[in-house]
Design an enzyme around this catalytic site. Structure first.
Site, PDB file in Angstrom:
ATOM      1  N   SER A  44      36.797  68.658  50.826  1.00  0.00           N
ATOM      2  CA  SER A  44      38.169  68.138  50.850  1.00  0.00           C
ATOM      3  C   SER A  44      39.064  69.263  51.354  1.00  0.00           C
ATOM      4  O   SER A  44      38.713  70.442  51.219  1.00  0.00           O
ATOM      5  CB  SER A  44      38.596  67.756  49.427  1.00  0.00           C
ATOM      6  OG  SER A  44      40.005  67.606  49.365  1.00  0.00           O
ATOM      7  N   TYR A  52      38.932  69.298  40.237  1.00  0.00           N
ATOM      8  CA  TYR A  52      38.534  68.917  41.604  1.00  0.00           C
ATOM      9  C   TYR A  52      38.573  70.119  42.549  1.00  0.00           C
ATOM     10  O   TYR A  52      37.628  70.358  43.309  1.00  0.00           O
ATOM     11  CB  TYR A  52      39.488  67.828  42.084  1.00  0.00           C
ATOM     12  CG  TYR A  52      39.162  67.170  43.399  1.00  0.00           C
ATOM     13  CD1 TYR A  52      38.202  66.163  43.488  1.00  0.00           C
ATOM     14  CD2 TYR A  52      39.849  67.506  44.573  1.00  0.00           C
ATOM     15  CE1 TYR A  52      37.931  65.519  44.689  1.00  0.00           C
ATOM     16  CE2 TYR A  52      39.587  66.872  45.780  1.00  0.00           C
ATOM     17  CZ  TYR A  52      38.626  65.879  45.833  1.00  0.00           C
ATOM     18  OH  TYR A  52      38.374  65.242  47.026  1.00  0.00           O
TER      19      TYR A  52
HETATM   20  N1  LIG Z   1      39.339  59.428  50.222  1.00  0.00           N
HETATM   21  C1  LIG Z   1      39.924  60.599  50.420  1.00  0.00           C
HETATM   22  O1  LIG Z   1      41.127  60.661  50.711  1.00  0.00           O
HETATM   23  C2  LIG Z   1      39.134  61.875  50.285  1.00  0.00           C
HETATM   24  C3  LIG Z   1      39.775  63.056  50.660  1.00  0.00           C
HETATM   25  C4  LIG Z   1      39.093  64.254  50.559  1.00  0.00           C
HETATM   26  C5  LIG Z   1      37.787  64.262  50.114  1.00  0.00           C
HETATM   27  N2  LIG Z   1      37.167  63.117  49.766  1.00  0.00           N
HETATM   28  C6  LIG Z   1      35.795  63.200  49.285  1.00  0.00           C
HETATM   29  O2  LIG Z   1      34.979  62.292  49.974  1.00  0.00           O
HETATM   30  C7  LIG Z   1      33.907  61.880  49.133  1.00  0.00           C
HETATM   31  C8  LIG Z   1      33.839  60.364  49.140  1.00  0.00           C
HETATM   32  O3  LIG Z   1      35.027  59.871  48.607  1.00  0.00           O
HETATM   33  P1  LIG Z   1      35.571  58.396  48.899  1.00  0.00           P
HETATM   34  O4  LIG Z   1      36.942  58.526  49.379  1.00  0.00           O
HETATM   35  O5  LIG Z   1      34.578  57.654  49.692  1.00  0.00           O
HETATM   36  O6  LIG Z   1      35.681  57.893  47.403  1.00  0.00           O
HETATM   37  P2  LIG Z   1      35.083  56.621  46.667  1.00  0.00           P
HETATM   38  O7  LIG Z   1      35.652  56.675  45.302  1.00  0.00           O
HETATM   39  O8  LIG Z   1      35.278  55.426  47.505  1.00  0.00           O
HETATM   40  O9  LIG Z   1      33.514  56.927  46.622  1.00  0.00           O
HETATM   41  C9  LIG Z   1      32.964  57.900  45.783  1.00  0.00           C
HETATM   42  C10 LIG Z   1      31.701  57.337  45.191  1.00  0.00           C
HETATM   43  O10 LIG Z   1      31.056  58.339  44.397  1.00  0.00           O
HETATM   44  C11 LIG Z   1      30.497  57.689  43.270  1.00  0.00           C
HETATM   45  N3  LIG Z   1      30.262  58.640  42.178  1.00  0.00           N
HETATM   46  C12 LIG Z   1      31.169  59.250  41.368  1.00  0.00           C
HETATM   47  N4  LIG Z   1      30.535  60.026  40.483  1.00  0.00           N
HETATM   48  C13 LIG Z   1      29.205  59.905  40.723  1.00  0.00           C
HETATM   49  C14 LIG Z   1      28.038  60.456  40.140  1.00  0.00           C
HETATM   50  N5  LIG Z   1      28.104  61.308  39.088  1.00  0.00           N
HETATM   51  N6  LIG Z   1      26.847  60.109  40.651  1.00  0.00           N
HETATM   52  C15 LIG Z   1      26.758  59.268  41.711  1.00  0.00           C
HETATM   53  N7  LIG Z   1      27.823  58.710  42.303  1.00  0.00           N
HETATM   54  C16 LIG Z   1      29.035  59.026  41.803  1.00  0.00           C
HETATM   55  C17 LIG Z   1      31.524  56.632  42.901  1.00  0.00           C
HETATM   56  O11 LIG Z   1      30.932  55.631  42.098  1.00  0.00           O
HETATM   57  C18 LIG Z   1      31.952  56.129  44.263  1.00  0.00           C
HETATM   58  O12 LIG Z   1      31.159  55.070  44.670  1.00  0.00           O
HETATM   59  C19 LIG Z   1      34.189  62.476  47.755  1.00  0.00           C
HETATM   60  O13 LIG Z   1      33.378  63.618  47.575  1.00  0.00           O
HETATM   61  C20 LIG Z   1      35.661  62.854  47.830  1.00  0.00           C
HETATM   62  O14 LIG Z   1      35.984  63.926  46.987  1.00  0.00           O
HETATM   63  C21 LIG Z   1      37.820  61.904  49.844  1.00  0.00           C
END
Ligand SMILES: NC(=O)c1ccc[n+]([C@@H]2O[C@H](COP(=O)([O-])OP(=O)(O)OC[C@H]3O[C@@H](n4cnc5c(N)ncnc54)[C@H](O)[C@@H]3O)[C@@H](O)[C@H]2O)c1
Length: 263
Positions: A150, A163
């Site tokens: 991130s 985080y």
């Molecule tokens: N969406 C954003 O704006 C954003 C920005 C920066 C970074 N990210 C990163 O991108 C990645 C994906 O995020 P996203 O936006 O697709 O979010 P999302 O919430 O749609 O998907 C994240 C998934 O991870 C799963 N998860 C959580 N804890 C878990 C565990 N212990 N074991 C297995 N699965 C688990 C959740 O059930 C969910 O399905 C994450 O690492 C997030 O930190 C997202």
């Protein structure tokens, strides 16, 4: 439809964690569309994971699901065993599963919350990377890893100590592994998104006014889509990116460059 074609080795097999949602889901679909058999983990939402697999199978691709808590060592062992049994050795890994910041200030944060977040966002990638490398050692092959970090791996937010610490750690895990694994031809890169329209930003998705206010802070003028991040991940996993390792690609419409502006 994908914006560009991408090709992979015939023997490639991918694991995508967090495949039932957001960036993980878009990546599973993108890789399968490019002909890579995909094992996608889900945490709780089996119905959506099954629907993603059905879409892939219908389009002629190969995919299975595996219910996995990425912070649990035994479950990572079971995940890779299932993947190898179905498709053979795994050489491509995307760590997308993760939890968002709690918004809790340090004086109120329970150790259990810090632990829960680090297990998902940092221990998970450690465990999957370790198991991938062990499998590749046995198979005598190289591979490629993409860890989804991130922009908050560097840019702190009050209330994000869980985080931001996890993502900062993930940045160093990525860099250290890239150095360690380069002689074995295992590439390790990070992708650091800004604001991407996934369930992690459900508040903004549900409230157009809140979305517009947040997008006004992004120099590019909009949030990103999971498909745009998936395109980048697919490229970094592909043979076309062979010489790229140890770097983190920021995908944020220049949001992270706005630090120290305006005052
Ligand atoms: N969406 C954003 O704006 C954003 C920005 C920066 C970074 N990210 C990163 O991108 C990645 C994906 O995020 P996203 O936006 O697709 O979010 P999302 O919430 O749609 O998907 C994240 C998934 O991870 C799963 N998860 C959580 N804890 C878990 C565990 N212990 N074991 C297995 N699965 C688990 C959740 O059930 C969910 O399905 C994450 O690492 C997030 O930190 C997202």
């Amino acid at each position: 439809m994908p914006k560009f074609d991408i090709s992979f080795c015939d023997q490639s097999v991918a694991i995508v964690t967090g495949g039932e949602s957001g960036i993980g889901k878009a990546t599973a679909l993108r890789l399968a569309q490019a002909g890579v058999p995909v094992v996608m983990t889900f945490y709780a939402d089996k119905a959506t994971a099954d629907a993603v697999v059905a879409t892939i199978l219908q389009a002629g691709g190969k995919a299975i699901t595996a219910q996995t808590d990425v912070g649990q060592e035994a479950q990572i062992e079971a995940l890779f065993a299932r993947a190898e049994e179905h498709f053979g050795p795994v050489d491509l890994l995307v760590n997308s599963a993760g939890l968002n910041m709690s918004g809790v200030m340090i004086q109120d944060m329970e150790l259990a919350q810090f632990d829960r977040l680090l297990r998902a966002d940092l221990y998970g990638p450690f465990l999957t990377c370790r198991r991938l490398v062990r499998g590749l050692d046995k198979a005598g092959r190289g591979g490629r890893i993409v860890n989804i970090s991130s922009i908050h791996e560097r840019a702190p937010r009050a209330g994000g100590v869980d985080y931001d610490a996890a993502k900062g750690g993930l940045a160093q895990l990525t860099a250290t592994l890239a150095l360690e694994l380069a002689p074995r031809r295992i590439a390790v890169n990070g992708v650091a998104p800004g604001m991407i329209l996934t369930p992690m930003n459900q508040g903004a998705l549900d409230n157009p006014q809140a979305l517009r206010a947040k997008e006004a802070a992004i120099p590019w003028g909009r949030a990103g889509t999971p498909e745009e991040v998936a395109d980048l991940i697919a490229f970094l996993l592909s043979p076309a990116a062979d010489y790229i390792t140890g770097t983190t690609v920021i995908i944020d419409g220049a949001l992270s460059l706005t630090v120290a502006q305006g005052a």
